[in-house]
Design a protein around this motif. Structure first.
Motif, short mmCIF file in Angstrom:
data_model
loop_
_atom_site.label_atom_id
_atom_site.label_comp_id
_atom_site.label_asym_id
_atom_site.label_seq_id
_atom_site.Cartn_x
_atom_site.Cartn_y
_atom_site.Cartn_z
N ALA A 1 0.82 -1.22 0.00
CA ALA A 1 0.00 0.00 0.00
C ALA A 1 0.85 1.26 0.00
O ALA A 1 0.31 2.36 -0.09
CB ALA A 1 -0.94 0.00 1.21
N CYS A 2 2.16 1.10 0.11
CA CYS A 2 3.07 2.25 0.10
C CYS A 2 3.86 2.27 -1.21
O CYS A 2 4.41 1.25 -1.63
CB CYS A 2 4.07 2.16 1.25
SG CYS A 2 3.37 2.21 2.90
N ALA A 3 3.91 3.44 -1.83
CA ALA A 3 4.87 3.67 -2.91
C ALA A 3 6.05 4.40 -2.29
O ALA A 3 5.88 5.21 -1.37
CB ALA A 3 4.26 4.49 -4.02
N VAL A 4 7.25 4.12 -2.79
CA VAL A 4 8.44 4.73 -2.21
C VAL A 4 9.27 5.35 -3.33
O VAL A 4 9.60 4.70 -4.32
CB VAL A 4 9.29 3.69 -1.45
CG1 VAL A 4 10.52 4.36 -0.85
CG2 VAL A 4 8.46 3.02 -0.36
N GLY A 5 9.57 6.64 -3.16
CA GLY A 5 10.38 7.36 -4.13
C GLY A 5 11.79 7.56 -3.61
O GLY A 5 11.97 8.06 -2.48
N GLN A 6 12.78 7.17 -4.41
CA GLN A 6 14.19 7.40 -4.06
C GLN A 6 14.70 8.51 -4.98
O GLN A 6 14.78 8.31 -6.19
CB GLN A 6 14.99 6.11 -4.24
CG GLN A 6 14.49 4.99 -3.34
CD GLN A 6 15.19 3.67 -3.61
OE1 GLN A 6 16.21 3.36 -3.00
NE2 GLN A 6 14.64 2.87 -4.51
N PRO A 7 14.99 9.68 -4.42
CA PRO A 7 15.38 10.83 -5.26
C PRO A 7 16.55 10.49 -6.17
O PRO A 7 17.51 9.84 -5.76
CB PRO A 7 15.77 11.89 -4.23
CG PRO A 7 15.08 11.49 -2.97
CD PRO A 7 15.04 10.00 -2.98
N ILE A 8 16.46 10.94 -7.42
CA ILE A 8 17.56 10.74 -8.37
C ILE A 8 18.65 11.77 -8.07
O ILE A 8 18.38 12.97 -8.00
CB ILE A 8 17.06 10.88 -9.82
CG1 ILE A 8 16.07 9.74 -10.14
CG2 ILE A 8 18.23 10.86 -10.81
CD1 ILE A 8 15.41 9.87 -11.50
N ALA A 9 19.85 11.27 -7.87
CA ALA A 9 20.98 12.14 -7.49
C ALA A 9 21.16 13.26 -8.50
O ALA A 9 21.03 13.06 -9.72
CB ALA A 9 22.26 11.31 -7.39
N ASP A 10 21.45 14.46 -7.99
CA ASP A 10 21.69 15.66 -8.77
C ASP A 10 20.44 16.22 -9.45
O ASP A 10 20.51 17.25 -10.13
CB ASP A 10 22.78 15.44 -9.84
CG ASP A 10 24.12 15.07 -9.22
OD1 ASP A 10 24.44 15.63 -8.15
OD2 ASP A 10 24.81 14.21 -9.79
N VAL A 11 19.30 15.54 -9.31
CA VAL A 11 18.03 16.06 -9.84
C VAL A 11 17.23 16.69 -8.73
O VAL A 11 16.74 17.81 -8.84
CB VAL A 11 17.22 14.94 -10.52
CG1 VAL A 11 15.83 15.44 -10.93
CG2 VAL A 11 17.96 14.41 -11.74
N THR A 12 17.09 15.97 -7.64
CA THR A 12 16.38 16.50 -6.48
C THR A 12 16.91 15.79 -5.24
O THR A 12 17.79 14.94 -5.33
CB THR A 12 14.86 16.31 -6.63
OG1 THR A 12 14.19 17.09 -5.64
CG2 THR A 12 14.45 14.85 -6.49
N ASP A 13 16.36 16.13 -4.09
CA ASP A 13 16.79 15.45 -2.86
C ASP A 13 15.57 15.10 -2.01
O ASP A 13 14.42 15.41 -2.36
CB ASP A 13 17.79 16.30 -2.07
CG ASP A 13 17.26 17.68 -1.74
OD1 ASP A 13 16.02 17.84 -1.61
OD2 ASP A 13 18.07 18.61 -1.59
N THR A 14 15.85 14.46 -0.91
CA THR A 14 14.79 13.91 -0.05
C THR A 14 13.79 14.96 0.40
O THR A 14 12.57 14.77 0.29
CB THR A 14 15.45 13.25 1.19
OG1 THR A 14 16.18 12.11 0.78
CG2 THR A 14 14.39 12.84 2.20
#
Length: 452
Positions: free
Chosen positions: A104-117
């Motif tokens: 039930a959870c989606a998890v986003g891992q920020p793409i380096a140099d694009v955005t951060d947590t």
């Protein structure tokens, strides 16, 4: 995002789907019947855990065996989890530890140099209502990982992202401080009401009034000597529909009758036998230990009877019913209830004989009338405070969303023309990613060839 909204994007911003700024995944649930899958040392996050900005602890843990035998995946600290199902859609937290999640959870891992947590967390919080709207339409509102990945946002240059996060951290910290203060007020108001009742039944509330009058002193009595009734209510099963409401223990809330979630009866014999009269006081004789003894007064709001877990007590020529209601809700009476209650497996009980045995100091009727007037005056002030508090909390809640919306319209911090535009950043990162994938494929091909 509509075309009109796209036109209004600040200079240097770009419309981008969430899959271009974070790598997305979802979790899974190990088979519940396999005890070896649970109780390990791997945190397993569920949607009910989400909500705090930084999630510090998971409500359950699973084993490595559980991970291997399910679709659960380990996400690194700093990933951002968002709920996809039901009433929790859009609840978001930063994982402050490596963790798995359920499906039930989606998890986003920020793409380096694009955005951060931090930026990803704030953008997801800002989009919560949009996700809720996209989840509507089914029997249970749900969104999917695909919906999240395809969801477009206004995406600023990387330096501006950092400025937005810094500003949001500062402003929302102030909002959080206000919210914490507001959250403390219900307990303060509750203590105020209890202090008023304690002063009322001890004589302190009317001390000045009594000093200026020639009234006899209070007399110690037992409730059974001055009250009447002490009848148990109806035990007949009630229905969802009928002619007359049957008041139950759940309808007694904070010294008043709550007319929500009613059940009914149409039985004429029951109505005749258990019909409440104006100024009858109903006492909750059976409930959980902390709630047994809660009391309310019936003011003739609508024709009603009372259920078997309640005891009806009536006033007399010596006992004002309104004073009786305040007495039974006072700290002294509540302490007496805790002392004399009989504890069962999950509920406590106080019978009519124990209720009759309650000892208290009884003021003369004229002073009871003055006490009731003063208590109602102070309680009216408390009611006003509670209404103002509810309005203030709503305004503060709206303030958080308006600040987020302002931030992601590009209105919270100034733009810098020297920032690399977001579209060029994304194009550069995409090219680098494609190059890395190409090199990875070539390396694998070479490794495969060397084995031949």
């Amino acid at each position: 995002m509509t075309q009109q909204e796209e036109i209004k994007l600040p200079k240097g911003w770009v419309e981008a789907p969430l899959e271009e700024i974070a790598k997305w995944g979802a979790g899974g649930t190990p088979k519940r019947s396999e005890t070896s899958y649970y109780g390990g040392d791997i945190p397993w996050v569920k949607t009910g855990d989400l909500g705090p900005r930084r999630l510090k602890v998971a409500s359950e843990h699973i084993t490595e065996l559980g991970v291997k035998n399910s679709s659960a995946k380990l996400f690194t600290k700093g990933s951002v989890a968002i709920a996809m199902y039901g009433a929790t859609i859009g609840k978001t937290s930063i994982l402050d530890f490596d963790a798995t999640t359920n499906q039930a959870c989606a998890v986003g891992q920020p793409i380096a140099d694009v955005t951060d947590t931090e930026f990803l967390y704030y953008i997801l919080k800002n989009e919560k209502q949009n996700f809720i709207d996209k989840g509507k339409g089914g029997a249970q509102p749900n969104i999917s990982q695909q919906i999240i990945k395809a969801h477009t946002i206004g995406f600023p240059p990387h330096p501006e992202q950092k400025r937005i996060v810094e500003k949001l951290d500062s402003v929302l910290a102030q909002v959080d401080t206000i919210q914490q203060r507001l959250n403390n007020l219900p307990d303060i108001i509750k203590r105020f009401r209890q202090s008023v009742l304690a002063a009322a039944v001890s004589g302190k509330l009317t001390e000045q009034w009594r000093d200026s009058s020639d009234i006899a002193q209070w007399k110690q009595v037992k409730l059974g000597d001055v009250g009447k009734g002490f009848n148990y209510g109806s035990s007949t099963k009630s229905e969802k529909e009928g002619r007359v409401p049957v008041l139950r223990m759940g309808n007694i809330q904070s010294g008043k009758l709550d007319w929500e979630k009613l059940v009914y009866t149409s039985d004429p014999d029951e109505i005749k036998k258990y019909k409440l009269n104006k100024y009858d006081v109903v006492f909750n004789r059976t409930n959980s230990p902390e709630l047994v003894g809660k009391t309310a007064i019936y003011l003739g709001e609508k024709e009603s009877i009372f259920a078997g877990y309640l005891i009806r007590v009536q006033g007399s020529e010596r006992l004002d019913a309104l004073f009786l209601n305040f007495l039974l809700n006072s700290p002294k009476a509540r302490a007496y209830c805790r002392e004399v209650k009989t504890d069962g497996v999950s509920q406590s009980n106080i019978n009519a004989q124990k209720l009759k045995a309650l000892e208290f100091n009884l003021p003369p009727m004229t002073e009871q009338t003055e006490i009731v007037r003063l208590v109602e005056q102070y309680f009216a002030l408390a009611d006003t405070l509670e209404k103002n508090l509810a309005n203030a909390k709503q305004r503060v809640d709206n303030l958080t969303q308006s600040i987020l919306a302002k931030a992601f319209r590009g209105e919270l911090v100034p733009q810098d023309p020297n920032d690399e535009p977001a579209d060029k950043l994304l194009a550069r990162i995409k090219a680098a990613r494609l190059e890395a994938e190409k090199l990875e494929k070539a390396a694998k091909k070479a490794a495969k060839a060397s084995k031949k």
